[in-house]
Design an enzyme around this catalytic site. Structure first.
Site, PDB file in Angstrom:
ATOM      1  N   GLU A  21      39.048  40.613  29.672  1.00 25.11           N
ATOM      2  CA  GLU A  21      39.326  41.066  31.035  1.00 25.11           C
ATOM      3  C   GLU A  21      38.027  41.323  31.796  1.00 25.11           C
ATOM      4  O   GLU A  21      37.926  41.010  32.985  1.00 25.11           O
ATOM      5  CB  GLU A  21      40.162  42.348  31.018  1.00 25.11           C
ATOM      6  CG  GLU A  21      41.561  42.166  30.484  1.00 25.11           C
ATOM      7  CD  GLU A  21      42.310  43.483  30.455  1.00 25.11           C
ATOM      8  OE1 GLU A  21      43.222  43.627  31.286  1.00 25.11           O
ATOM      9  OE2 GLU A  21      41.977  44.338  29.621  1.00 25.11           O
ATOM     10  N   LYS A  99      48.156  45.074  37.811  1.00 24.81           N
ATOM     11  CA  LYS A  99      47.664  43.822  37.245  1.00 24.81           C
ATOM     12  C   LYS A  99      48.889  42.934  37.061  1.00 24.81           C
ATOM     13  O   LYS A  99      49.841  43.329  36.391  1.00 24.81           O
ATOM     14  CB  LYS A  99      47.048  44.039  35.860  1.00 24.81           C
ATOM     15  CG  LYS A  99      45.818  44.860  35.792  1.00 24.81           C
ATOM     16  CD  LYS A  99      45.395  44.949  34.319  1.00 24.81           C
ATOM     17  CE  LYS A  99      44.148  45.746  34.128  1.00 24.81           C
ATOM     18  NZ  LYS A  99      43.714  45.749  32.706  1.00 24.81           N
TER      19      LYS A  99
END
Length: 120
Positions: A21, A99
């Site tokens: 990420e 997200k």
């Protein structure tokens, strides 16, 4: 209390607990609600009597796109603290950060956090 909304603000950032990420990044969707008194602005029609939501957007964008945090909770806390510091008229902030594609095996629309903070 009156409200100013910024909804569905999309930014590309590098936040997350996993190395992938922080390396690859992803889209973050931010909703922000500012609580404040808009009485004066509703009478005067002057920008200086309200909070310029373009400046709030830029504040959020700076933190999401230029910084890196492992946790959305930290990112959200930093954004809210900055908004409260920059905009004295704002009495409270509600912030959600989502997200859409976190590294979770499964089917979902998004995962995220919601924080609410107000002045003492």
């Amino acid at each position: 209390m009156d409200k100013i909304y910024l909804q569905g603000c999309r930014f590309y950032g590098y936040h997350g607990a996993f190395a992938e990420e922080q390396k690859l990044g992803q889209i973050f969707v931010v909703d922000c609600t500012l609580s404040l008194d808009l009485g004066r602005a509703s009478q005067t029609d002057r920008l200086e009597d309200t909070v310029h939501y373009g400046m709030v957007f830029d504040c959020i964008k700076k933190h999401v796109e230029e910084e890196k945090y492992r946790l959305l909770e930290k990112l959200g806390g930093v954004i809210i603290a900055d908004i409260l510091q920059q905009f004295a008229a704002v009495q409270a902030v509600k912030l959600t950060i989502n997200k859409e594609n976190p590294p979770i095996n499964g089917h979902y629309t998004a995962v995220g956090i919601e924080l609410e903070r107000s002045r003492p």
